[in-house]
Design a protein around this motif. Structure first.
Motif, PDB file in Angstrom:
ATOM      1  N   ALA A 656       0.830  -1.205   0.000  1.00 38.51           N
ATOM      2  CA  ALA A 656       0.000   0.000   0.000  1.00 38.51           C
ATOM      3  C   ALA A 656       0.864   1.254   0.000  1.00 38.51           C
ATOM      4  O   ALA A 656       0.597   2.219  -0.737  1.00 38.51           O
ATOM      5  N   SER A 657       1.912   1.252   0.793  1.00 42.05           N
ATOM      6  CA  SER A 657       2.807   2.408   0.867  1.00 42.05           C
ATOM      7  C   SER A 657       3.466   2.679  -0.473  1.00 42.05           C
ATOM      8  O   SER A 657       3.502   3.818  -0.964  1.00 42.05           O
ATOM      9  N   ARG A 658       3.985   1.624  -1.094  1.00 44.32           N
ATOM     10  CA  ARG A 658       4.676   1.793  -2.366  1.00 44.32           C
ATOM     11  C   ARG A 658       3.729   2.314  -3.453  1.00 44.32           C
ATOM     12  O   ARG A 658       4.065   3.212  -4.226  1.00 44.32           O
ATOM     13  N   LEU A 659       2.518   1.775  -3.485  1.00 41.03           N
ATOM     14  CA  LEU A 659       1.548   2.220  -4.487  1.00 41.03           C
ATOM     15  C   LEU A 659       1.127   3.664  -4.227  1.00 41.03           C
ATOM     16  O   LEU A 659       0.941   4.447  -5.170  1.00 41.03           O
ATOM     17  N   PHE A 660       0.996   4.039  -2.973  1.00 42.51           N
ATOM     18  CA  PHE A 660       0.629   5.410  -2.630  1.00 42.51           C
ATOM     19  C   PHE A 660       1.679   6.397  -3.131  1.00 42.51           C
ATOM     20  O   PHE A 660       1.360   7.376  -3.828  1.00 42.51           O
ATOM     21  N   TYR A 661       2.939   6.149  -2.795  1.00 42.79           N
ATOM     22  CA  TYR A 661       3.977   7.112  -3.164  1.00 42.79           C
ATOM     23  C   TYR A 661       4.239   7.131  -4.667  1.00 42.79           C
ATOM     24  O   TYR A 661       4.523   8.188  -5.242  1.00 42.79           O
ATOM     25  N   SER A 662       4.116   6.007  -5.331  1.00 39.48           N
ATOM     26  CA  SER A 662       4.299   6.023  -6.780  1.00 39.48           C
ATOM     27  C   SER A 662       3.172   6.794  -7.462  1.00 39.48           C
ATOM     28  O   SER A 662       3.390   7.458  -8.489  1.00 39.48           O
ATOM     29  N   THR A 663       1.967   6.721  -6.894  1.00 45.18           N
ATOM     30  CA  THR A 663       0.832   7.462  -7.458  1.00 45.18           C
ATOM     31  C   THR A 663       0.986   8.961  -7.202  1.00 45.18           C
ATOM     32  O   THR A 663       0.747   9.786  -8.094  1.00 45.18           O
ATOM     33  N   VAL A 664       1.381   9.334  -6.000  1.00 44.71           N
ATOM     34  CA  VAL A 664       1.508  10.747  -5.635  1.00 44.71           C
ATOM     35  C   VAL A 664       2.661  11.417  -6.386  1.00 44.71           C
ATOM     36  O   VAL A 664       2.526  12.556  -6.854  1.00 44.71           O
ATOM     37  N   TYR A 665       3.787  10.718  -6.548  1.00 44.83           N
ATOM     38  CA  TYR A 665       4.994  11.351  -7.077  1.00 44.83           C
ATOM     39  C   TYR A 665       5.236  11.090  -8.558  1.00 44.83           C
ATOM     40  O   TYR A 665       6.080  11.762  -9.175  1.00 44.83           O
ATOM     41  N   GLY A 666       4.571  10.124  -9.138  1.00 43.54           N
ATOM     42  CA  GLY A 666       4.781   9.872 -10.558  1.00 43.54           C
ATOM     43  C   GLY A 666       6.219   9.542 -10.876  1.00 43.54           C
ATOM     44  O   GLY A 666       6.818   8.640 -10.273  1.00 43.54           O
ATOM     45  N   ASP A 667       6.826  10.293 -11.835  1.00 44.55           N
ATOM     46  CA  ASP A 667       8.197  10.022 -12.258  1.00 44.55           C
ATOM     47  C   ASP A 667       9.249  10.665 -11.360  1.00 44.55           C
ATOM     48  O   ASP A 667      10.450  10.497 -11.584  1.00 44.55           O
ATOM     49  N   GLY A 744      -6.758  13.256  -7.314  1.00 46.18           N
ATOM     50  CA  GLY A 744      -7.834  12.507  -6.681  1.00 46.18           C
ATOM     51  C   GLY A 744      -8.000  11.140  -7.311  1.00 46.18           C
ATOM     52  O   GLY A 744      -8.619  10.996  -8.357  1.00 46.18           O
ATOM     53  N   VAL A 745      -7.413  10.122  -6.692  1.00 46.93           N
ATOM     54  CA  VAL A 745      -7.403   8.768  -7.256  1.00 46.93           C
ATOM     55  C   VAL A 745      -7.712   7.789  -6.136  1.00 46.93           C
ATOM     56  O   VAL A 745      -7.275   7.985  -4.998  1.00 46.93           O
ATOM     57  N   GLU A 746      -8.465   6.736  -6.436  1.00 48.44           N
ATOM     58  CA  GLU A 746      -8.669   5.656  -5.479  1.00 48.44           C
ATOM     59  C   GLU A 746      -8.275   4.344  -6.137  1.00 48.44           C
ATOM     60  O   GLU A 746      -8.712   4.050  -7.254  1.00 48.44           O
ATOM     61  N   LYS A 747      -7.419   3.592  -5.449  1.00 52.40           N
ATOM     62  CA  LYS A 747      -6.993   2.293  -5.950  1.00 52.40           C
ATOM     63  C   LYS A 747      -7.129   1.269  -4.823  1.00 52.40           C
ATOM     64  O   LYS A 747      -6.622   1.493  -3.721  1.00 52.40           O
ATOM     65  N   PRO A 920      -9.513  17.898  -0.137  1.00 50.77           N
ATOM     66  CA  PRO A 920     -10.249  16.619  -0.126  1.00 50.77           C
ATOM     67  C   PRO A 920     -10.515  16.067  -1.522  1.00 50.77           C
ATOM     68  O   PRO A 920     -10.568  14.849  -1.714  1.00 50.77           O
ATOM     69  N   LYS A 921     -10.683  16.937  -2.507  1.00 49.64           N
ATOM     70  CA  LYS A 921     -10.986  16.476  -3.861  1.00 49.64           C
ATOM     71  C   LYS A 921      -9.754  15.910  -4.563  1.00 49.64           C
ATOM     72  O   LYS A 921      -9.892  15.217  -5.580  1.00 49.64           O
ATOM     73  N   ALA A 922      -8.574  16.216  -4.050  1.00 49.05           N
ATOM     74  CA  ALA A 922      -7.340  15.778  -4.702  1.00 49.05           C
ATOM     75  C   ALA A 922      -6.699  14.587  -4.000  1.00 49.05           C
ATOM     76  O   ALA A 922      -5.602  14.169  -4.377  1.00 49.05           O
ATOM     77  N   LEU A 923      -7.356  14.036  -2.990  1.00 51.30           N
ATOM     78  CA  LEU A 923      -6.750  12.976  -2.196  1.00 51.30           C
ATOM     79  C   LEU A 923      -6.592  11.682  -2.991  1.00 51.30           C
ATOM     80  O   LEU A 923      -7.510  11.243  -3.686  1.00 51.30           O
ATOM     81  N   THR A 924      -5.415  11.087  -2.866  1.00 50.69           N
ATOM     82  CA  THR A 924      -5.182   9.730  -3.363  1.00 50.69           C
ATOM     83  C   THR A 924      -5.514   8.764  -2.234  1.00 50.69           C
ATOM     84  O   THR A 924      -5.032   8.918  -1.111  1.00 50.69           O
TER      85      THR A 924
END
Length: 943
Positions: A656-667, A744-747, A920-924
């Motif tokens: 979960a941590s890895r997916l969160f940070y890869s989603t937030v930070y991209g490249d 704002g993404v939910e996975k 709140p609208k931009a939360l991953t």
């Protein structure tokens, strides 16, 4: 075990203080006394013993008429005070159909009394800028408070009140706390070593034995516990004549004793029930085994042997055996299984004694695909060698030196001193703490090679072993996640149960006053050498200890995207060999001195006794400047890294941590897995590693902070001489991709095997240079990281609703030179995910829509200002603060700026920060656990 982050397993309540609180088991009358037939020890060791024994020379003791034992250890100049109450009751005192009561009660002791309602204890702690916590082991339950020296008496009234007046009912959130305890239990099982520990206990002891069940208890017993059952347990054991009160730090012992007598003296003693009788399996003539399918991707073995109790003659012998087997890279198991045979990534041994005869453990984490039988045989071969052949002079001297040095190092922290007294006082024969430690240290010097052979032969024989294997299922595709942290102790409410605090005695250059207001680092000196190396120095002569911490800037930012993982590999190889010494020589040199050397891709730290300063500095700078990256070590470290990459994919929280940070930070580099990717790490060459080291490690990218017992002018000359050939780099600041804008993404990742749902919520954050930083600190404290459960998220989701065991959120904590992230984490039940998500969003919106109360903001500010001393509890923590000041350009007067910035924050500021920085609208939202794509509890397909 405790109210917030239980360690993976209660492998050893004494393990974390192995050198401070010795372990062991009872000797037979006919056995020879320890120490017979040994030669006199070197004068250096005898001198260290004298210094170590002096740590308790000022300990004052008293016993009140009601049986409460009081231990007072004033430490001149200390800005902090630790107080502890240690009850001589733990999981060993529970009935077998009611396990986990001691730990559950530990949680409830923070819920209140007739005069204290839920939250009062945490609020009182927060307003005084302190910390509170507790832990439970097999033999004891210990409650502790850390305060600035001018505020510590606030703890005494709380402890006196709850010693006999605790209330366990609906008003005091009995059922809500049950949910938190069950969540804690489930969360532990989502990490390695917890299930192995639980599986080995019944192999070591029969069911009725005190130690045959885990400290946290069994799920069905926790679920079935009633308020009446817990209250009966409390009434049996929570009395002054079953407790010790310990105070260590900057206080007046006479005034303290008077206050203690006033508060605790009127509490009547209780009639204590008889203790449990230890029972044992019949003498074994063959190995007993258990095996289960692991949810992780590498095999793990836990081997155990029944041994002895605390304070017995074999106790120090087993401590030395523990060090010979697994302490450091010179140890036998590390050399054999990790280096020579390259069959394991981790090995450890632990002497785990207690009130009753305990056990000795050996744990091995295999690399993927390695032979389990071979691993067992290698361990047995080393144990048999201990029994049949004398250890070398070097091994025995090294083990002694490590134990003695650890005593010296422990004197930095008043919390550690208090914990040593608390633990020791609970054991039979440990009431006279100073005498106990004096005898222990004297015995350490008398342990002979023959003693080691005899004890190994008697207690660590093959036929007496219990072995548990957790075996992964069929191989899976490797992932990108990093392994989670591994714990060793049963519990704390948020910090380690051994959380540090420290004292500053006269002679320290660190300016302190009584209490929270007098800290300053303005005495630090900053020197830039001709090659660009920045050196920061702060003298502190209260102990003969020196710490040097080197930090290399921007290493991860310079890691190429097509070489991710090379930084980790390079960092792991820094101490594996240099142009002057082999890796084995480096390990032997530092460990023979009782010191520690730790290196990574971001630099390194060395900690030594002052006489060994030249040795420590030499090894640190040699490893930073001139590593050779030998081929055999590179292949060994690569294999370990690949195994860790594969295993991490099976750990739900790290996924979960890895997916969160890869989603937030991209490249951006902050979104990449530090361990790298399997397909890249497999192809990295020695040339890649050398090139990356040459690219990143340069003196003008490096800052070293040196704190401790030295002369600054002489230290600068030493470092300049050691680094005169280190050439500066012409490279500028690395150019990296900007993180994407929050969208704002939910996975949701469905993992039916996970015991909890691990939820990360957040979005891109701020840098440390942000002018609103101090306001954001206060926002964090109100919303998601207040001490205890004072913040809104913890108070509501965790404490009042019982939806989770772990809840937090922060935007300031991760702020660095690059943007951090607003990050919230919740560990919850599969059927509560949607409730948790809604509750989290509700709190974020609420703090945006209306300002917090003046009381909330005042309490947050009092905590942030009052807790400042705890950021300077050891020489290592001081060095870390100095490095941070340099990294962010804060100046050595940053504490004064911190105080002014925090003090100025208003409720309107906090609301403004929430509106400005929390969207709140931009939360991953990332969730990994046993839930389906809609966030509902996963129901397996039935065939």
């Amino acid at each position: 075990m405790s109210r917030t982050a239980i360690g993976l397993c209660s492998l050893a309540a004494l393990a974390a203080l192995a050198a401070l609180v010795p372990a062991g088991r009872s000797a037979r009358a006919e056995e020879p006394a320890v120490g017979t037939g040994r030669a006199p020890e070197p004068k250096a060791d005898a001198g260290l013993v004298k210094t170590a024994q002096g740590m308790f020379k000022d300990l004052k003791t008293a016993t009140l008429d009601n049986g409460l034992r009081v231990y007072l250890l004033p430490v001149a100049g200390s800005p902090t005070v630790t107080s502890m109450v240690a009850y001589r009751v733990g999981s060993a005192d529970e009935e077998k159909d009611q396990t986990g009561l001691s730990h559950y009660l530990e949680h409830l002791m923070f819920k209140g009394t007739e005069t204290l309602v839920p939250g009062d204890i945490d609020r009182a702690t927060q307003r005084n800028g302190g910390r509170n916590n507790a832990y439970t082991s097999e033999d004891m339950t210990v409650y502790h408070f850390d305060f600035a020296a001018d505020r510590w008496p606030a703890a005494l009234a709380i402890e006196a009140d709850r010693m006999r007046n605790i209330r366990i009912d609906a008003k005091h959130e009995f059922e809500q706390e049950k949910g938190a305890v069950i969540s804690e239990l489930a969360g532990n099982e989502d990490g390695p070593w917890d299930l192995e520990y639980k599986a080995i206990l019944p192999l070591l002891w029969p069911k009725e034995s005190p130690y045959s069940h885990p400290v946290i208890g069994k799920t069905e017993h926790v679920k079935g516990a009633t308020a009446e059952i817990i209250k009966r347990h409390y009434d049996k054991w929570y009395h002054p004549n079953n407790a010790a009160l310990i105070v260590v730090g900057g206080f007046d012992p006479d005034a303290a004793l008077k206050k203690i007598k006033d508060l605790f003296g009127p509490i009547p003693k209780g009639e204590l029930p008889p203790r449990k009788k230890p029972t044992f399996h019949p003498d074994r003539n063959e190995i007993v085994r258990a095996e289960f399918e692991s949810r992780f991707d590498v095999p793990r073995m836990m081997m155990g042997f029944n041994t002895v109790a605390v304070g017995t003659p074999e106790d120090p012998v087993l401590d030395i055996i523990q060090d010979v087997l697994s302490s450091g890279k010179t140890s036998r198991l590390y050399r054999k299984l990790v280096e020579d045979e390259r069959i394991a990534s981790e090995v450890s041994a632990s002497n785990q004694a207690g009130r009753y005869p305990g056990w000795f453990s050996v744990s091995v984490e295999l690399l993927q695909g390695k032979d389990r039988k071979k691993a067992e045989e290698l361990v047995f071969a080393e144990l048999e060698k201990l029994a049949t052949e004398p250890v070398t002079d070097a091994e025995l001297a090294r083990a002694r030196r490590k134990i003695l040095a650890s005593f010296i190092f422990s004197r930095e922290s008043v919390h550690s001193l208090a914990d040593a007294v608390a633990r020791t006082s609970t054991y039979p024969g440990g009431e006279d703490v100073a005498k106990f430690f004096q005898n222990y240290l004297d015995t350490v010097l008398k342990v002979s090679k023959g003693d080691i052979q005899r004890v190994a032969k008697q207690y660590l024989a093959r036929k007496q072993a219990a072995i548990v294997w957790s075996v992964p299922p069929a191989p899976k595709k490797c992932g990108e996640d990093e392994p989670g942290a591994r714990g060793t102790e049963t519990g704390s409410r948020g910090a380690s149960p051994l959380a540090r605090s420290a004292f500053r005695a006269p002679g320290s250059a660190l300016k302190v006053g009584a209490g929270a207001g007098g800290f300053s680092l303005t005495a630090a000196k900053r020197v830039v050498l001709p090659n660009g190396l920045t050196v920061i120095l702060l003298e502190d002569h209260r102990l003969p200890v020196v710490v040097a911490a080197a930090e290399v800037a921007d290493v991860r930012l310079r890691e190429p995207a097509d070489k991710i993982g090379v930084a980790t590999l390079m960092g792991n190889l820094l101490e594996e060999g240099t142009t002057k010494h082999s890796g084995k020589q480096i390990s032997a040199l530092i460990e023979d001195a009782g010191g520690s050397l730790s290196l990574s891709s971001s630099g390194g730290t060395v900690k030594v006794l002052a006489p060994d300063t030249d040795l420590g500095l030499g090894l640190l700078f040699e490893s930073l400047q001139a590593p050779t990256f030998p081929g055999d070590a590179l292949e060994r470290m690569r294999e370990q890294q690949l195994s860790a990459i594969a295993d991490a994919e099976t750990q739900p929280r790290t996924r979960a941590s890895r997916l969160f940070y890869s989603t937030v930070y991209g490249d951006h580099p902050s979104g990449r897995p530090g361990l790298g990717k399997k397909e890249i790490v497999e192809k990295l060459t020695a040339a890649d590693v050398r090139a990356f080291h040459a690219l990143t490690f340069a003196p003008n990218f490096t800052t070293v902070a040196v704190v401790g017992d030295f002369n600054s002018d002489e230290m600068v000359k030493k470092i300049e001489a050691l680094t005169k050939d280190w050439k500066r780099s012409a490279l500028g600041k690395p150019d990296v991709a900007a993180p994407p804008k929050p969208a704002g993404v939910e996975k949701i990742v469905t993992d039916p095997s996970a015991a909890q749902v691990h939820v990360y919520i957040g979005h891109l954050g701020v840098t440390r240079a942000n002018p609103d930083y101090y306001k954001l600190l206060v926002l964090d404290n109100v919303l998601g990281v207040g001490p205890g459960f004072t913040d809104r998220l913890s108070a509501n989701l965790r404490d009042r609703l019982g939806l989770a065991y772990t809840v937090n959120a922060s935007i300031a904590n991760s702020a660095g030179k690059e943007p951090g992230a607003f990050t919230g984490f919740v560990g919850t039940f599969p059927d509560k995910f949607l409730d948790v998500k809604f509750g989290f969003l509700k709190e974020v919106n609420k703090i945006r829509d209306e300002p917090p109360t003046q009381q909330e903001v005042d309490d947050a500010k009092k905590y942030l200002l009052g807790s400042l001393p705890f950021r300077f509890t050891t020489l290592s923590s001081v060095a870390g603060e100095l490095l941070a000041a340099e990294r962010y350009g804060l100046g050595f007067d940053f504490l004064e700026k911190y105080r002014k910035g925090v003090e100025a924050v208003t409720p309107a500021d906090v609301q403004a920060m929430a509106k400005k920085y929390l969207d709140p609208k931009a939360l991953t939202v990332i969730a990994v656990g046993a839930i389906d794509k809609d966030g509902k509890a996963h129901v397996p397909n039935k065939k």
